[in-house]
Design a protein around this motif. Sequence first.
Motif, PDB file in Angstrom:
ATOM      1  N   PRO A  35      38.431  16.832  57.859  1.00 32.50           N
ATOM      2  CA  PRO A  35      38.871  16.166  56.651  1.00 32.50           C
ATOM      3  C   PRO A  35      40.256  16.746  56.396  1.00 32.50           C
ATOM      4  CG  PRO A  35      37.048  17.656  56.171  1.00 32.50           C
ATOM      5  CD  PRO A  35      37.305  17.702  57.635  1.00 32.50           C
ATOM      6  N   ALA A  36      41.237  15.914  56.431  1.00 36.58           N
ATOM      7  CA  ALA A  36      42.631  16.361  56.367  1.00 36.58           C
ATOM      8  C   ALA A  36      42.912  17.159  55.104  1.00 36.58           C
ATOM      9  CB  ALA A  36      43.561  15.163  56.444  1.00 36.58           C
ATOM     10  N   SER A  37      43.623  18.270  55.283  1.00 36.86           N
ATOM     11  CA  SER A  37      44.057  19.067  54.142  1.00 36.86           C
ATOM     12  C   SER A  37      45.298  19.861  54.519  1.00 36.86           C
ATOM     13  CB  SER A  37      42.946  20.004  53.661  1.00 36.86           C
ATOM     14  OG  SER A  37      42.674  20.992  54.624  1.00 36.86           O
ATOM     15  N   LEU A  38      46.075  20.176  53.505  1.00 35.67           N
ATOM     16  CA  LEU A  38      47.235  21.042  53.654  1.00 35.67           C
ATOM     17  C   LEU A  38      46.926  22.325  52.905  1.00 35.67           C
ATOM     18  CD1 LEU A  38      50.105  18.491  52.904  1.00 35.67           C
ATOM     19  CD2 LEU A  38      49.254  19.208  55.134  1.00 35.67           C
ATOM     20  N   VAL A  39      47.219  23.454  53.512  1.00 32.31           N
ATOM     21  CA  VAL A  39      46.975  24.738  52.868  1.00 32.31           C
ATOM     22  C   VAL A  39      48.295  25.495  52.808  1.00 32.31           C
ATOM     23  CG1 VAL A  39      45.696  26.905  52.941  1.00 32.31           C
ATOM     24  CG2 VAL A  39      44.623  24.797  53.791  1.00 32.31           C
ATOM     25  N   HIS A  40      48.705  25.810  51.586  1.00 27.58           N
ATOM     26  CA  HIS A  40      49.907  26.605  51.331  1.00 27.58           C
ATOM     27  C   HIS A  40      49.401  27.922  50.759  1.00 27.58           C
ATOM     28  CE1 HIS A  40      52.217  22.800  51.483  1.00 27.58           C
ATOM     29  NE2 HIS A  40      51.168  22.321  50.846  1.00 27.58           N
ATOM     30  N   ALA A  41      49.785  29.046  51.339  1.00 26.53           N
ATOM     31  CA  ALA A  41      49.225  30.319  50.889  1.00 26.53           C
ATOM     32  C   ALA A  41      50.293  31.394  50.773  1.00 26.53           C
ATOM     33  CB  ALA A  41      48.133  30.781  51.852  1.00 26.53           C
ATOM     34  N   ILE A  42      49.992  32.373  49.938  1.00 19.81           N
ATOM     35  CA  ILE A  42      50.800  33.573  49.846  1.00 19.81           C
ATOM     36  C   ILE A  42      49.845  34.757  49.965  1.00 19.81           C
ATOM     37  CG2 ILE A  42      50.766  33.535  47.309  1.00 19.81           C
ATOM     38  CD1 ILE A  42      53.561  34.834  47.384  1.00 19.81           C
ATOM     39  N   HIS A  43      50.196  35.691  50.841  1.00 15.21           N
ATOM     40  CA  HIS A  43      49.413  36.904  51.044  1.00 15.21           C
ATOM     41  C   HIS A  43      50.169  38.059  50.394  1.00 15.21           C
ATOM     42  CE1 HIS A  43      47.100  35.431  54.823  1.00 15.21           C
ATOM     43  NE2 HIS A  43      47.550  34.396  54.147  1.00 15.21           N
ATOM     44  N   PHE A  44      49.519  38.737  49.449  1.00 17.09           N
ATOM     45  CA  PHE A  44      50.091  39.923  48.832  1.00 17.09           C
ATOM     46  C   PHE A  44      49.425  41.147  49.445  1.00 17.09           C
ATOM     47  CE2 PHE A  44      50.611  36.735  45.444  1.00 17.09           C
ATOM     48  CZ  PHE A  44      51.960  36.888  45.171  1.00 17.09           C
ATOM     49  N   TYR A  45      50.218  42.038  50.001  1.00 18.69           N
ATOM     50  CA  TYR A  45      49.689  43.247  50.626  1.00 18.69           C
ATOM     51  C   TYR A  45      49.858  44.440  49.690  1.00 18.69           C
ATOM     52  CZ  TYR A  45      49.984  40.199  54.661  1.00 18.69           C
ATOM     53  OH  TYR A  45      49.852  39.141  55.525  1.00 18.69           O
ATOM     54  N   ASP A  46      49.096  45.489  49.932  1.00 21.47           N
ATOM     55  CA  ASP A  46      49.153  46.740  49.166  1.00 21.47           C
ATOM     56  C   ASP A  46      48.696  46.553  47.722  1.00 21.47           C
ATOM     57  OD1 ASP A  46      50.241  47.927  51.477  1.00 21.47           O
ATOM     58  OD2 ASP A  46      52.282  47.411  50.845  1.00 21.47           O
ATOM     59  N   THR A  47      47.813  45.610  47.492  1.00 13.43           N
ATOM     60  CA  THR A  47      47.230  45.408  46.163  1.00 13.43           C
ATOM     61  C   THR A  47      45.892  44.693  46.320  1.00 13.43           C
ATOM     62  OG1 THR A  47      47.574  44.576  43.930  1.00 13.43           O
ATOM     63  CG2 THR A  47      48.351  43.176  45.722  1.00 13.43           C
ATOM     64  N   SER A  48      45.020  44.915  45.360  1.00 11.45           N
ATOM     65  CA  SER A  48      43.771  44.144  45.313  1.00 11.45           C
ATOM     66  C   SER A  48      43.466  43.742  43.875  1.00 11.45           C
ATOM     67  CB  SER A  48      42.620  44.928  45.942  1.00 11.45           C
ATOM     68  OG  SER A  48      42.571  46.244  45.451  1.00 11.45           O
ATOM     69  N   ASP A  49      44.480  43.722  43.039  1.00  9.40           N
ATOM     70  CA  ASP A  49      44.346  43.338  41.639  1.00  9.40           C
ATOM     71  C   ASP A  49      44.967  41.952  41.431  1.00  9.40           C
ATOM     72  OD1 ASP A  49      44.138  43.133  38.908  1.00  9.40           O
ATOM     73  OD2 ASP A  49      45.631  44.682  38.472  1.00  9.40           O
ATOM     74  N   ALA A  50      44.115  40.974  41.189  1.00  6.62           N
ATOM     75  CA  ALA A  50      44.576  39.589  41.018  1.00  6.62           C
ATOM     76  C   ALA A  50      44.603  39.168  39.549  1.00  6.62           C
ATOM     77  CB  ALA A  50      43.683  38.648  41.812  1.00  6.62           C
ATOM     78  N   SER A  51      44.438  40.102  38.636  1.00  4.82           N
ATOM     79  CA  SER A  51      44.338  39.734  37.218  1.00  4.82           C
ATOM     80  C   SER A  51      45.602  39.038  36.700  1.00  4.82           C
ATOM     81  CB  SER A  51      44.020  40.971  36.368  1.00  4.82           C
ATOM     82  OG  SER A  51      45.013  41.963  36.522  1.00  4.82           O
ATOM     83  N   GLU A  52      46.776  39.461  37.138  1.00 10.19           N
ATOM     84  CA  GLU A  52      48.022  38.815  36.694  1.00 10.19           C
ATOM     85  C   GLU A  52      48.106  37.373  37.202  1.00 10.19           C
ATOM     86  OE1 GLU A  52      52.837  39.706  36.606  1.00 10.19           O
ATOM     87  OE2 GLU A  52      51.487  41.204  37.455  1.00 10.19           O
ATOM     88  N   ILE A  53      47.635  37.152  38.404  1.00  8.90           N
ATOM     89  CA  ILE A  53      47.623  35.792  38.973  1.00  8.90           C
ATOM     90  C   ILE A  53      46.634  34.915  38.203  1.00  8.90           C
ATOM     91  CG2 ILE A  53      46.949  34.450  41.005  1.00  8.90           C
ATOM     92  CD1 ILE A  53      48.252  36.706  42.667  1.00  8.90           C
TER      93      ILE A  53
END
Length: 162
Positions: A72-90
């Motif tokens: 099923p066609a899809s486009l995936v745009h991603a950003i990888h943040f390294y040296d952190t595991s806190d996603a609360s700001e996002i």
Amino acid sequence: MRNSFKVLSFIAIVAGASTLYAWSWLKMGFAESARYTEQDKKEYDFYTPDILKNIPRISTRYEFHYANISGPASLVHAIHFYDTSDASEINRYLKASGYKKQPTCIVEADCWQKQDPNEVITVGTFSDLHMVLVAVNEYSLPVEMESPQLRANAKGSSTPTQ
């Protein structure tokens, strides 16, 4: 005769340069995947959706990825943040941008949606890798985050729908 040679040479050079310029854009348009940074200006401008361009940079070390998935066609745009595991700001940023956290997700992550049923943003935290992944998934068909069982339970029914 000499002037016509100069004109033809000029036309050939312009045509060649235009073809080379256009080829790089065509190549990006048909690419299956890409890995790039914010400093790769052409790729960043072409592949990166606004939501990722404006997302808080929660780490100084990050990179972007793009994938064009068939099936099923899809486009995936991603950003990888390294040296952190806190996603609360996002998560705060997505909520402030009008996205709603979904009660379920099709992957082990938090899924967020706005009005567009074809777009799902996933926020995954990988503590063991000390990494946060934010992906914008653009599906060709609407994706329902809730299962029929959850919808039936929400309506007060105790039997699952088929």
